[in-house]
Write a protein that holds these residues in place. Structure first.
Motif, PDB file in Angstrom:
ATOM      1  N   LYS A 129      80.064  -2.153  61.609  1.00 44.17           N
ATOM      2  CA  LYS A 129      81.554  -0.737  61.604  1.00 44.17           C
ATOM      3  C   LYS A 129      82.113  -1.333  62.186  1.00 44.17           C
ATOM      4  CE  LYS A 129      79.406   1.325  57.581  1.00 44.17           C
ATOM      5  NZ  LYS A 129      79.025   0.714  56.715  1.00 44.17           N
ATOM      6  N   GLN A 132      81.844   2.171  66.109  1.00 44.45           N
ATOM      7  CA  GLN A 132      81.096   2.746  66.433  1.00 44.45           C
ATOM      8  C   GLN A 132      81.540   4.338  67.714  1.00 44.45           C
ATOM      9  OE1 GLN A 132      77.182   0.900  66.225  1.00 44.45           O
ATOM     10  NE2 GLN A 132      78.311  -1.100  66.297  1.00 44.45           N
ATOM     11  N   VAL A 155      79.459  15.243  62.266  1.00 46.93           N
ATOM     12  CA  VAL A 155      78.501  13.840  61.173  1.00 46.93           C
ATOM     13  C   VAL A 155      78.191  14.501  60.006  1.00 46.93           C
ATOM     14  CG1 VAL A 155      79.105  12.642  63.433  1.00 46.93           C
ATOM     15  CG2 VAL A 155      76.393  13.820  62.848  1.00 46.93           C
ATOM     16  N   ASP A 156      77.655  13.362  59.114  1.00 44.23           N
ATOM     17  CA  ASP A 156      76.504  13.780  57.965  1.00 44.23           C
ATOM     18  C   ASP A 156      74.813  13.105  58.309  1.00 44.23           C
ATOM     19  OD1 ASP A 156      76.282  11.155  57.581  1.00 44.23           O
ATOM     20  OD2 ASP A 156      77.897  11.047  55.932  1.00 44.23           O
ATOM     21  N   ASP A 158      74.170  10.474  57.816  1.00 38.72           N
ATOM     22  CA  ASP A 158      73.573   8.765  57.638  1.00 38.72           C
ATOM     23  C   ASP A 158      74.428   8.657  58.596  1.00 38.72           C
ATOM     24  OD1 ASP A 158      71.813   8.826  55.194  1.00 38.72           O
ATOM     25  OD2 ASP A 158      74.464   9.175  54.314  1.00 38.72           O
ATOM     26  N   PHE A 160      77.299   8.999  60.176  1.00 39.49           N
ATOM     27  CA  PHE A 160      79.040   9.260  59.478  1.00 39.49           C
ATOM     28  C   PHE A 160      79.570  10.016  60.376  1.00 39.49           C
ATOM     29  CE2 PHE A 160      77.350   5.901  56.409  1.00 39.49           C
ATOM     30  CZ  PHE A 160      77.905   4.024  56.641  1.00 39.49           C
ATOM     31  N   ASP A 162      82.752  12.527  60.316  1.00 42.14           N
ATOM     32  CA  ASP A 162      83.388  13.270  59.212  1.00 42.14           C
ATOM     33  C   ASP A 162      84.627  14.023  59.639  1.00 42.14           C
ATOM     34  OD1 ASP A 162      81.731  12.835  56.117  1.00 42.14           O
ATOM     35  OD2 ASP A 162      80.788  14.632  56.941  1.00 42.14           O
ATOM     36  N   MET A 208      87.552   7.605  58.688  1.00 45.70           N
ATOM     37  CA  MET A 208      86.656   7.495  58.108  1.00 45.70           C
ATOM     38  C   MET A 208      86.337   8.015  56.724  1.00 45.70           C
ATOM     39  SD  MET A 208      86.366  11.129  60.156  1.00 45.70           S
ATOM     40  CE  MET A 208      87.909  12.019  59.356  1.00 45.70           C
ATOM     41  N   SER A 210      86.932   4.809  54.997  1.00 41.34           N
ATOM     42  CA  SER A 210      86.587   4.033  54.076  1.00 41.34           C
ATOM     43  C   SER A 210      85.159   3.463  54.765  1.00 41.34           C
ATOM     44  CB  SER A 210      87.479   2.575  54.689  1.00 41.34           C
ATOM     45  OG  SER A 210      87.241   2.958  55.816  1.00 41.34           O
ATOM     46  N   ARG A 211      84.452   5.117  55.520  1.00 38.13           N
ATOM     47  CA  ARG A 211      82.804   4.651  56.381  1.00 38.13           C
ATOM     48  C   ARG A 211      83.095   3.990  57.386  1.00 38.13           C
ATOM     49  NH1 ARG A 211      79.010   8.887  54.677  1.00 38.13           N
ATOM     50  NH2 ARG A 211      78.523   7.939  53.673  1.00 38.13           N
ATOM     51  N   GLU A 212      83.889   3.849  57.747  1.00 32.86           N
ATOM     52  CA  GLU A 212      83.941   1.848  59.185  1.00 32.86           C
ATOM     53  C   GLU A 212      84.457   2.785  60.256  1.00 32.86           C
ATOM     54  OE1 GLU A 212      83.363  -1.061  59.017  1.00 32.86           O
ATOM     55  OE2 GLU A 212      83.438  -0.875  56.857  1.00 32.86           O
ATOM     56  N   LYS A 214      81.402   5.424  62.480  1.00 31.99           N
ATOM     57  CA  LYS A 214      80.155   5.734  62.098  1.00 31.99           C
ATOM     58  C   LYS A 214      79.515   6.554  63.975  1.00 31.99           C
ATOM     59  CE  LYS A 214      75.144   4.799  60.510  1.00 31.99           C
ATOM     60  NZ  LYS A 214      74.336   4.305  59.652  1.00 31.99           N
TER      61      LYS A 214
END
Length: 244
Positions: A129, A132, A155-156, A158, A160, A162, A208, A210-212, A214
């Protein structure tokens, strides 16, 4: 592996007349401690971003290089009146010059148990990612943390991120101030600057979607953020108790 250390802040709450990274904890400066610990886990090159009191950091450089036998560069951020994201961006030329695909980032006024750093280095190695962030679960090992000042993270399931910030309404992790970043993160910082947004957290927010961005959970070890006299004393106490 390579590390950027932000040490540009004005030090308004811990007014010692020197950059916080040069404050001494039991005969070792915060900066010296960083270099010793990160070198022990494999970091080869260090880039210190100076600002307030830059001449004092520059004066300390020869001794840091000699005592740690380390490759250390200091780059000066003339706009140290801006938030910490601008100091990160100052390292762009250093990262590009050495062809680094990624790098670690931390703050000059943070303190970590060496095992905390080692675990983050190992856990972050296999992830892919742009950003991090080492996070901790609120609990016994960090009960000394100033809850009003610490940056909080939601964080969710997984891992990631939020949401992130000092005043977010719900959170389940603490931001420890230790990152692993891909070189392309500088493009994200530039987009933030175009909107006059200069904090690291504002750039994290852009990643966040683009889910990049974590989180990497590192728990059970002690860390602290030395922002004021109370933090300094609590850190000294933790070192005396061999918790740092």
């Amino acid at each position: 592996m390579n590390l950027v250390i932000l040490a540009a802040g004005k030090n308004t709450r811990l007014d010692t007349g020197i950059p916080k990274s040069l404050v001494t904890l039991n005969d070792e400066t915060l900066m010296s401690r960083h270099i010793r610990i990160f070198k022990s886990v494999g970091v080869k090159k260090f880039c210190i971003i100076s600002g307030y009191g830059a001449e004092k950091l520059q004066a300390a450089l020869p001794d840091l290089k000699k005592s740690h036998d380390a490759d250390i560069t200091i780059l000066h951020n003339e706009r140290f009146d801006l938030e910490n994201g601008f100091s990160v961006f100052r390292a762009k030329e250093w990262v590009e010059e050495h062809g680094m695909g990624d790098f670690f980032l931390t703050m000059g006024d943070h303190v970590f148990d060496p095992h905390f750093v080692d675990e983050f280095v190992k856990k972050s190695a296999g992830l892919d990612k742009t950003l991090q962030l080492a996070v901790d679960m609120p609990g016994e090992s960090n009960k000394h943390i100033d809850i009003d000042d610490v940056t909080k993270v939601q964080v969710d399931d997984d891992g990631f991120i939020d949401s992130i910030g000092k005043e977010i309404p719900t959170f389940n992790r603490y931001d420890t101030g230790l990152f692993r970043l891909k070189a392309e993160v500088f493009d994200v910082f530039q987009r933030s600057f175009d909107r006059e947004e200069y904090t690291i957290s504002e750039s994290v927010s852009k990643l966040m979607a683009s889910r990049e961005a974590k989180s990497v959970l590192v728990e059970g070890y002690t860390w602290n953020d030395v922002d004021n006299p109370d933090d300094l004393q609590s850190t000294i106490n933790l070192i005396d108790q061999k918790l740092l």
